[in-house]
Structure formats: structure tokens, C-alpha cells
Design an enzyme around this catalytic site. Sequence first.
Site, PDB file in Angstrom:
ATOM      1  N   ASP A 141       0.869  -1.151  -0.138  1.00 32.16           N
ATOM      2  CA  ASP A 141       0.065  -0.021  -0.054  1.00 32.16           C
ATOM      3  C   ASP A 141       0.841   1.145  -0.023  1.00 32.16           C
ATOM      4  OD1 ASP A 141      -1.800   2.065   0.573  1.00 32.16           O
ATOM      5  OD2 ASP A 141      -3.030   0.999   1.933  1.00 32.16           O
ATOM      6  N   HIS A 142       0.962   2.043  -1.146  1.00 29.85           N
ATOM      7  CA  HIS A 142       1.771   3.057  -1.253  1.00 29.85           C
ATOM      8  C   HIS A 142       1.406   4.177  -0.226  1.00 29.85           C
ATOM      9  CE1 HIS A 142       5.038   4.586  -3.377  1.00 29.85           C
ATOM     10  NE2 HIS A 142       5.086   4.178  -4.434  1.00 29.85           N
ATOM     11  N   ARG A 143       0.363   4.082   0.235  1.00 29.58           N
ATOM     12  CA  ARG A 143      -0.072   5.180   1.501  1.00 29.58           C
ATOM     13  C   ARG A 143       0.845   4.949   2.865  1.00 29.58           C
ATOM     14  NH1 ARG A 143      -6.229   3.918   2.024  1.00 29.58           N
ATOM     15  NH2 ARG A 143      -5.281   2.148   2.020  1.00 29.58           N
TER      16      ARG A 143
END
Length: 445
Positions: free
Chosen positions: A415-417
Site C-alpha cells: 500500500d503506497h499510502r
Amino acid sequence: MPQVMEFKLPDLGEGLTEAEIVRWLVAVGDVVAIDQPVVEVETAKAMVEVPCPYGGVVTARFGEEGTELPVGAALITVAVGASSLPAEAAAAQADGAEGEGAGNVPRPLIGYGEDHSRPARRRRVRPVTAAVSAPVVAAPAAPAVPVAPAAPAGPVPVISPLVRKLAKDGGVDLRALRGSGPDGLILRADVEAALAALRAPEPAPVASVASPTATARGERIPLKGVRGAVAEKLSRSRREIPDATCWVDADATELMAARAAMNAVGGPKISVLALLARICTAALARYPELNSTVDLAAKEIVRLPSVHLGFAAQTERGLVVPVVRDAQNRNPESLSAEFARLTELARAGKLAPADLTGGTFTLNNYGVFGVDGSTPIINHPEAAMLGVGRIIDKPWVHEGQLAVRKVVQLSLTFDHRVCDGGTAGGFLRFVADCVESPAVLLRSL
């Protein structure tokens, strides 16, 4: 005098609101003990045997096999303190051939969904008491129902929500049916007859006439149960999680040699999956960003204190992800034993809902399918998944020389968040280093 107790479908936990009856384990007239399983149901998480908290004689069963019931709906009634089915209740069961909608009052379905492959149970009878209400059996199958030429206005005369659901799932327009029950009441048999008509094969076209528009209807498979839950979870993951994937090839020769040495000294066998799991927990200790979840409502990243490690397992009912609790506290031998236990339960369809929820990181060994790489969808609401391809012999430069080595492709979908590519790359590189040189792992033990 026996007291009739109603047992309702209990809350099976983890937000589950309904379950489908797969198989009845008792019949009307059977004597059951306290906490004896009486029905097998399938939830969106797993197959579960439901035990009854009452002991006595089963006087009614509610719902046939294949019926979906909401939590809190009646499952069975039990005459507590009785040792046999009262005679009048047994007679009512044998003689009650009234239609399902008689009197427009919904009543329990008795004897529905019998498993005739099991040996018949001996049933004794004794006079009925006033405390036992006489249940009514389900209606006999009705003949094929003609379709009305036009859809009538006003409310549709359907007494059972199960009949409405059956029609909805099968694509049957209730307003186009004429019910065979009292006052045109639409019964289950009416809907089933309409479904049978829809599924009937179309007549073959005349050989001399081309029919380019005549196509097969195709098979319709309900998206429910485990398959439906997987579909919903993966769809939600795609909607909410901006994922990215990085991968690397690693020389697993030393890891396989270390496993062979471990198993050569005796004791329980250590699986490759267990070694990879132990490497994952060590990597997550270094990169805790990947053992987290995103709280959208609070706009916060929540780093989790324990690693509850999920692993993908393929079963006859579809893909499930059992969870190993507190994997960071387990050694390879303990991990191997837990993987084996959960896999056996998964294949038998006996995983509890708690075994399938609460994961914080997933290990996906798709190499068992004979493939090298994949870009899997993250198991929402987790933040990352490590994929492991097959371990095969490949040409590899080892110590400056071309050699045949055991090579595996590792991929990390994240998850790039919760982190950037540097963190994800660092995690994956540490995992690869441990695979190529298991001694690296000793520093974190």
C-alpha cells in the site's frame, strides 16, 4: 411436562449477518445432547458446525438445505426433558400436506432438506402434550406454473422472504407468475417451476436455416459464501488501496540446504513456508510500516504491535486465508505445525471465522501452482503481501562462475499510502538476503 425451546442461529462473530444451511446433522424426532452439532452452515468466512445449547428431542427444523438465514432466525425447536417425539406431532409431520401458504401464516419447514444418504434414525413416539405446538410440513412440489400474460399491478402475493430471494437470485419476475396457493399466493414450488422453465434447453434450430443470433444462455453461478466474500474483499482492496509491486530473483540454494540440515536431525519436519514466514517476521520487525493498516475515517496509519500472518490456501470451496496468530513469537517448528493444522482444517471446510480474520500481513506461496511470479491483490485491510514463486534450477552466476542454482522470484505488493518505494525495496532486499544466506537471519533471533 417437556418444555419446547427455540434455538436461533447464533452470532458467528466478525460481523457475519447470515449463513447458508449446508447440511442438517439431525432430523425431527432425534434426541440431541447439550452442545451437540445440529447443522452445518456456510458463512462468508468458512464452514461451521453449529452446536445446540439444549438437550432433548428435536420437534422442528426451520429451513431446507441451501436456505440462507439471518442471524437470530430460528433453526430448530427442542423439547427439553423429552426422550421421544410426541405421537400427535409425528402424525402431524406424516399427514401435514397442507400448502405452504394455507391460512397466510408462515410456519416452520419440517423435514426439509433430509439427507437420504444417511441411515434412517429410529424414532419413538408418546402422547403429545399441550406444551408442544404441532408444526406443519412443507408444501408438496407443485406442477409447472403458467406465466401470466401481463404483469399485474399492486403488491405481489408472496408470503415468504425466502421465496422472494429465490426469485431475485434466479432472475424470475414475481409479477409475471400466477401463484398456486390460496388467493393466488406464490409458493416456493411456483418459483422453482419458473426457474426450471428458464433453464430448459432451447429447441435446436432447423438445420436449413442459419441462426446467428441463437446463443447459449450460459451457466449462472451465485456469487455467495466464500467466493462472494473473496470477491467483495478483493473489489474493496482495488477501490481503496493504491498498491504497487516490486520483485527480485533470489538464489535459494542455501535456504534449501539449511532446511535439509534441519530435517536431517529428526523431529517434526520444517516446511519451506515456515522458513519464509520466519524471515517475514524478522523483516517486519525492521520495517514495521508494512505491518499496519490505514484508518480512513481518522486519516491515520495504524502500526500494529503483533504479526498475525495470513497465508493463502486453495480449497475446493475457493481461496481462503487462514491466520497464524502472533507469528513473531513462533520458531520455524511451531510455524510448520500451525500451517499444517490450519491447512488441514481449511481443506476439510472446518475453519472457524476467527481463523480467517484479523491478519496483518499475508504470505502468498503461488509457486505451488507452478508459476514464477504474480502481482497479487492486497488482502484488505492489510498493507502488504509477499509473493513467492516456484523454486527451480536455473543458470546463475555464483562466486564469479556460472552454475546451476535453485532460484525463486519474490514479489512484494504494498500500500503506497503507508510507505514509499525505498521502504518496500528495503524490506524485499532483506527477505532476499535471508533466502540467499540464512545466516543473516541469526542476527535477528
